[in-house]
Design an enzyme around this catalytic site. Structure first.
Site, mmCIF file in Angstrom:
data_model
loop_
_atom_site.group_PDB
_atom_site.id
_atom_site.type_symbol
_atom_site.label_atom_id
_atom_site.label_comp_id
_atom_site.label_asym_id
_atom_site.label_seq_id
_atom_site.Cartn_x
_atom_site.Cartn_y
_atom_site.Cartn_z
ATOM 1 N N ASP A 31 29.903 36.731 40.282
ATOM 2 C CA ASP A 31 31.302 36.596 40.650
ATOM 3 C C ASP A 31 31.992 35.886 39.479
ATOM 4 O O ASP A 31 31.326 35.303 38.615
ATOM 5 C CB ASP A 31 31.406 35.781 41.946
ATOM 6 C CG ASP A 31 32.836 35.543 42.374
ATOM 7 O OD1 ASP A 31 33.649 36.478 42.251
ATOM 8 O OD2 ASP A 31 33.150 34.422 42.823
ATOM 9 N N ASP A 33 35.659 33.987 39.566
ATOM 10 C CA ASP A 33 36.362 32.754 39.931
ATOM 11 C C ASP A 33 35.408 31.768 40.605
ATOM 12 O O ASP A 33 34.767 32.097 41.595
ATOM 13 C CB ASP A 33 37.524 33.066 40.876
ATOM 14 C CG ASP A 33 38.581 33.934 40.224
ATOM 15 O OD1 ASP A 33 39.145 33.507 39.210
ATOM 16 O OD2 ASP A 33 38.821 35.054 40.710
ATOM 17 N N ASN A 65 36.406 40.182 43.589
ATOM 18 C CA ASN A 65 37.375 40.669 44.579
ATOM 19 C C ASN A 65 38.817 40.488 44.117
ATOM 20 O O ASN A 65 39.737 40.887 44.829
ATOM 21 C CB ASN A 65 37.188 39.935 45.918
ATOM 22 C CG ASN A 65 36.122 40.574 46.779
ATOM 23 O OD1 ASN A 65 35.594 41.635 46.457
ATOM 24 N ND2 ASN A 65 35.796 39.934 47.892
ATOM 25 N N ASN A 66 39.015 39.885 42.979
ATOM 26 C CA ASN A 66 40.366 39.706 42.454
ATOM 27 C C ASN A 66 40.914 41.067 42.020
ATOM 28 O O ASN A 66 40.416 41.667 41.067
ATOM 29 C CB ASN A 66 40.351 38.727 41.277
ATOM 30 C CG ASN A 66 41.741 38.331 40.839
ATOM 31 O OD1 ASN A 66 42.676 39.115 40.914
ATOM 32 N ND2 ASN A 66 41.883 37.102 40.369
ATOM 33 N N HIS A 190 42.394 31.474 48.730
ATOM 34 C CA HIS A 190 41.839 31.054 47.446
ATOM 35 C C HIS A 190 42.307 29.629 47.149
ATOM 36 O O HIS A 190 43.460 29.279 47.430
ATOM 37 C CB HIS A 190 42.299 31.996 46.329
ATOM 38 C CG HIS A 190 41.965 33.427 46.583
ATOM 39 N ND1 HIS A 190 40.686 33.934 46.446
ATOM 40 C CD2 HIS A 190 42.732 34.466 47.025
ATOM 41 C CE1 HIS A 190 40.692 35.212 46.765
ATOM 42 N NE2 HIS A 190 41.909 35.554 47.120
ATOM 43 N N LYS A 221 33.575 43.054 48.055
ATOM 44 C CA LYS A 221 32.558 42.211 48.694
ATOM 45 C C LYS A 221 33.086 41.673 50.023
ATOM 46 O O LYS A 221 34.267 41.319 50.104
ATOM 47 C CB LYS A 221 32.210 41.032 47.762
ATOM 48 C CG LYS A 221 31.625 41.415 46.437
ATOM 49 C CD LYS A 221 31.400 40.178 45.563
ATOM 50 C CE LYS A 221 32.713 39.499 45.168
ATOM 51 N NZ LYS A 221 32.534 38.360 44.239
ATOM 52 N N ASP A 247 29.965 31.911 44.499
ATOM 53 C CA ASP A 247 30.341 30.579 44.969
ATOM 54 C C ASP A 247 30.832 30.578 46.412
ATOM 55 O O ASP A 247 31.169 29.522 46.933
ATOM 56 C CB ASP A 247 31.430 29.983 44.075
ATOM 57 C CG ASP A 247 32.782 30.670 44.267
ATOM 58 O OD1 ASP A 247 32.810 31.923 44.259
ATOM 59 O OD2 ASP A 247 33.794 29.967 44.426
#
Length: 314
Positions: A31, A33, A65-66, A190, A221, A247
């Site tokens: 991932d 971020d 996922n951003n 977020h 995800k 994370d």
């Protein structure tokens, strides 16, 4: 693999255990971020870890996922933050995978109504998928606005310019049972600095699910489809040889579990080890899918293991 090492159940690993894991795995999924960077600042040591993995002949991909930026912008960001080895083909975002799903899986024939940022639209257009153009008068309402006649899918992503009119239009399009309802991801929020949070795509999708009475198909995800995208571009990919590093327990660890991958939680982002331990001790078996196989403070914990491996090879 976790069972073979004997520390399944979110116990921290270090030193020789990390080295054994690095030797055992061929494919690393990260991932971004909270794992690779925080905003415009790279996690200390992360660039060295990525370079060392590539130098060791490992496959490395980034699964995010951003959906707010196209993949080429990610390449620029990686380079800007010191990750000079990262190529476009290594980046799998929920916007890119949504474009592949629309083009290659459902083969959409018609326009897509997008609730999302320009980066999401650009990814769709690069895949040859037409999007409904927003050209309403500033005073337009759902009572008098134009509705496109050939909308075959509604795609919801992160949209910091969401309006009630967009939500109402999407609800109208979804009254057609043949119109697909897709979401880039279902992240609820977020973290921001100062304890603030930013509502995620999942919160926007939930509003539209209530309004339309329908459930969205989630592309990112923890859906398996993102791994299928990776598998389609890396032939012979064996889940048993993969490690998913993230994370967020409810996103990254569940994604790994859904795809049959070993998982590692890094404590530089959203979830902490106490939450993982609560899931591990839960009586609900579904919560066990959220428990990581391994935990590290930061992916920089890989670096001593690389030094040992490189000393061995010299």
């Amino acid at each position: 693999m976790a069972g073979a090492f004997g520390f399944k159940g979110c116990q921290k690993i270090r030193g020789p255990q990390i080295r054994s894991l690095l030797e055992a795995k061929d494919f690393f999924l990260f991932d971004c971020d909270g794992v690779i960077w925080h905003g415009e600042k790279a996690i200390t040591g992360a660039a060295k870890v990525v370079s060392a993995l590539i130098r060791q002949g490992k496959n490395v991909v980034f699964v995010t996922n951003n959906c707010t930026r196209p993949r080429e912008n990610y390449v620029h960001k990686f380079y800007r933050l010191g990750f000079t080895d990262v190529m476009l083909e290594q980046i799998f975002s929920s916007s890119y995978c949504s474009a592949l799903y629309l083009r290659d899986v459902v083969k959409v024939r018609g326009q897509v109504f997008v609730i999302g940022c320009d980066g999401l639209r650009r990814e769709l257009l690069e895949a040859g998928i037409p999007c409904v153009e927003e050209a309403d008068d500033p005073d337009a309402t759902i009572y008098n606005c134009a509705l496109a006649p050939d909308v075959k899918a509604v795609l919801v992503g992160h949209d910091d310019k969401l309006t009630f009119l967009k939500l109402a239009k999407a609800s109208c399009y979804l009254r057609d049972p043949d119109c697909l309802f897709l979401a880039t991801d279902n992240d609820p929020w977020h973290p921001l600095s100062g304890g603030r949070i930013l509502p995620g795509s999942g919160s926007l999708t939930a509003a539209l699910e209530v309004a339309s009475g329908r459930k969205a198909t989630v592309i990112g995800k923890p859906s398996r489809f993102m791994f299928e995208c990776i598998s389609s571009q890396f032939t012979g990919l064996d889940p048993a040889q993969c490690l998913m590093v993230g994370d967020r327990l409810e996103v990254d660890m569940l994604f790994g579990s859904n795809c049959g991958l070993d998982t590692m939680l890094t404590l530089t982002g959203v979830s902490q080890i106490e939450e993982a331990q609560e899931y591990r001790n839960s009586d609900l078996t579904t919560n066990h899918s959220l428990v990581p196989d391994y935990v590290v403070d930061t992916i920089a914990d890989f670096l001593p293991a690389f030094e040992e491996l490189e000393e061995q090879s010299n």
